[in-house]
Design a protein around this motif. Structure first.
Motif, short mmCIF file in Angstrom:
data_model
loop_
_atom_site.label_atom_id
_atom_site.label_comp_id
_atom_site.label_asym_id
_atom_site.label_seq_id
_atom_site.Cartn_x
_atom_site.Cartn_y
_atom_site.Cartn_z
N PHE A 31 1.91 6.69 -6.68
CA PHE A 31 0.83 7.60 -7.08
C PHE A 31 1.25 9.05 -6.88
CE2 PHE A 31 -3.06 9.93 -5.88
CZ PHE A 31 -3.71 9.85 -7.09
N ARG A 32 1.87 9.29 -5.72
CA ARG A 32 2.29 10.66 -5.42
C ARG A 32 3.35 11.15 -6.39
NH1 ARG A 32 3.75 11.08 0.59
NH2 ARG A 32 1.90 10.24 1.57
N ARG A 39 0.84 -1.22 0.00
CA ARG A 39 0.00 0.00 0.00
C ARG A 39 0.86 1.25 0.00
NH1 ARG A 39 -5.01 0.89 3.87
NH2 ARG A 39 -4.57 3.04 3.39
N PHE A 40 1.93 1.18 0.81
CA PHE A 40 2.82 2.33 0.90
C PHE A 40 3.50 2.60 -0.45
CE2 PHE A 40 7.10 3.98 1.74
CZ PHE A 40 6.73 5.21 2.29
N LYS A 91 2.41 1.79 -3.37
CA LYS A 91 1.41 2.29 -4.34
C LYS A 91 1.15 3.77 -4.11
CE LYS A 91 -1.09 -1.17 -6.60
NZ LYS A 91 -1.77 -2.39 -6.26
N THR A 92 0.99 4.15 -2.84
CA THR A 92 0.73 5.56 -2.55
C THR A 92 1.90 6.41 -3.01
OG1 THR A 92 -0.14 4.65 -0.52
CG2 THR A 92 -0.15 7.03 -0.69
#
Ligand code: ADP
Length: 466
Positions: free
Chosen positions: A11-12, A4-5, A7-8
């Motif tokens: 994304f950022r 999740r980290f 991916k975030t």
């Protein structure tokens, strides 16, 4: 690093790339748009200005009536929808071309702005009858009157419209390219970071410090981070290895002296005689001191090997070191009936920048061995010389020598040749000397072959300027 980290973060990063890309595109477009728009206005204004002279000439020749005729002819030629010409006087609108395609447009009289200054006044307005169209207008004084000339900006507007359209299409492409390339770049960067994370995790979980991050050879920051990470692991691994070697060696080698100290204490406990208890305590103290000095030496070796040893360096003349060591062995040589040849270097000064105590210790260890292994009647020679950028201290003896195969092993901690078992020592003198000398950027070499004695040399970098 969890999924999740990652991916975030991806994304950022993508968002960041897109914003940077899009802002740059927007800025470039805005500059182009402003430049084109200004150029179009300037063109129209120049065309309008070109007519002023002609209108003024007409007025001079034909007065107000001449102007009216001029307006009729001009608007007939261009079409009333393409040219607006009007005259105002103090009493208001005096004459106008056909405004049916223009609508109600405010007028400026001779008292309005522009008349006194004698300067034309430019404005832009939306044509009321054709709301999609803008017009550029110029009011200027002619005699006691004000004349307005206005032209629709159809062509200019359609050009700007095309430009805006091109911008929207370009913006869509830019955002698409920014997002996709940003995503690919973020993924690539993060995949390497994830690899580093994976290795760190495997080490943390499995205690296997031999793992390394494979390098891609791209030479970018992430690759250099991976290389630094690997170098750190390398260092850590040698540190851990050194620590475990030291523990193995010491545990093994300290058993005997500790057992001896314990036995001494036990015997003295059974002894009622104060004198012998006192004697035993002195023995225990001496044994403990020896034990401590060996322990300190082992710790120094470990620290030197892992680069943690702090040296108290100071400028020391080589002959001072030489003299201090030589004077210690002159008495011993007499007692042992060994000839001691000590020659200081004659051809100039040798200045060293060293931790004096530790270099003295290294020289003492080498000379100590030479006297230990040389039989009575033999010779020990001690001298120093300059060789290139080095100051070299040499110790040669006429002892049993060291067989070729053994030469690299004698510098290992606790290494003692079988034939040396009878002589006192713990097998750390040479490894300590080597560790100290190498911590100074120097080296120790050994020459000569069994049975004709050996020559040890300590090489220290010559220092001229400290
Ligand atoms: P120690 O002398 O306490 O045994 P060292 O580390 O000083 O330990 O030396 C290691 C071994 O190297 C010695 O046990 C000996 O076998 C060999 N050695 C060192 N110096 C000499 C020398 N001058 N001549 C012959 N053998 C030597």
């Amino acid at each position: 690093m969890n999924l999740r980290f990652t991916k975030t973060l991806a994304f950022r990063l993508t968002l960041l790339y897109s914003v940077i890309f899009s802002t740059a595109f927007l800025l470039v477009f805005a500059v182009i748009y402003i430049v084109v728009e200004r150029a179009l206005f300037e063109n129209t204004d120049t065309d309008l200005l070109d007519d002023i002279l002609e209108i003024q000439e007409t007025y001079k020749k034909g007065g107000l009536q001449g102007l009216k005729v001029y307006i009729q002819e001009e608007t007939r030629d261009d079409g009333p929808e393409n040219l607006l010409l009007r005259i105002t006087g103090p009493e208001g609108l005096l004459y106008s071309s056909d405004t049916s395609t223009w609508g109600d447009i405010p007028i400026i009289g001779p008292n309005g702005p522009g008349h006194d200054e004698g300067q034309p006044v430019f404005t832009t307005f939306t044509i009321p009858k054709r709301p999609a169209l803008k017009a550029r207008s110029m009011w200027f004084p002619v005699g006691r009157y004000m004349v307005q000339e206005a032209v629709p900006m159809g062509w200019d507007q359609s050009l700007l419209g095309e430009l805006r359209h091109a911008f929207f299409v370009g913006a869509l492409f830019t955002v698409f390219i920014a997002i996709s390339s940003g995503w690919i770049m973020a993924k690539r960067t993060l995949s390497k970071v994830k690899e580093i994370d994976r290795v760190a995790r495997r080490i943390a979980e499995g205690n296997d410090i031999s793992q390394r991050v494979p390098l891609r050879g791209t030479g970018d920051e992430i690759d250099s981070l991976a290389a630094t990470f690997n170098a750190m692991l390398e260092r850590l691994e040698s540190f851990v290895q050194e620590l475990s070697d030291m523990l193995d060696n010491t545990a093994h080698d300290f058993k005997t002296p500790l057992a001896r100290i314990r036995a001494m204490a036990e015997t003295s406990l059974q002894n009622k005689d104060v004198e012998s208890v006192h004697g035993a305590l002195v023995q225990i103290m001496n044994e403990s001191d020896r034990f401590l000095s060996v322990l300190n030496a082992i710790m120094d070796i470990s620290e030197a090997k892992t680069g943690l040893l702090t040296l108290k360096r100071e400028p020391v003349p080589a002959d001072e070191l030489f003299e201090e060591v030589a004077s210690l062995f002159r008495g011993i040589s007499k007692a042992k009936e060994i000839r001691f040849n000590a020659w200081p270097y004659q051809d100039g000064e040798g200045m060293l920048y060293v931790d004096k105590r530790r270099i003295l210790q290294s020289l003492l260890n080498i000379l100590d061995n030479a006297f230990k292994f040389t039989p009575s009647g033999g010779t020990v020679a001690f001298w120093y010389e300059r060789q290139g950028g080095w100051v070299v201290f040499n110790v040669s003896d006429t002892g049993p020598g060291i067989p070729e195969a053994e030469r690299s092993r004698i510098f290992e901690r606790f290494y003692r040749h079988d034939r040396s078992r009878s002589s006192p020592g713990r097998g750390i003198g040479l490894s300590l000397a080597k560790a100290y000398v190498e911590a100074h950027g120097g080296k120790i070499t050994v020459k000569g072959s069994s049975p004709s004695g050996s020559t040890f040399s300590i090489w220290l970098p010559f220092s001229c300027c400290h």
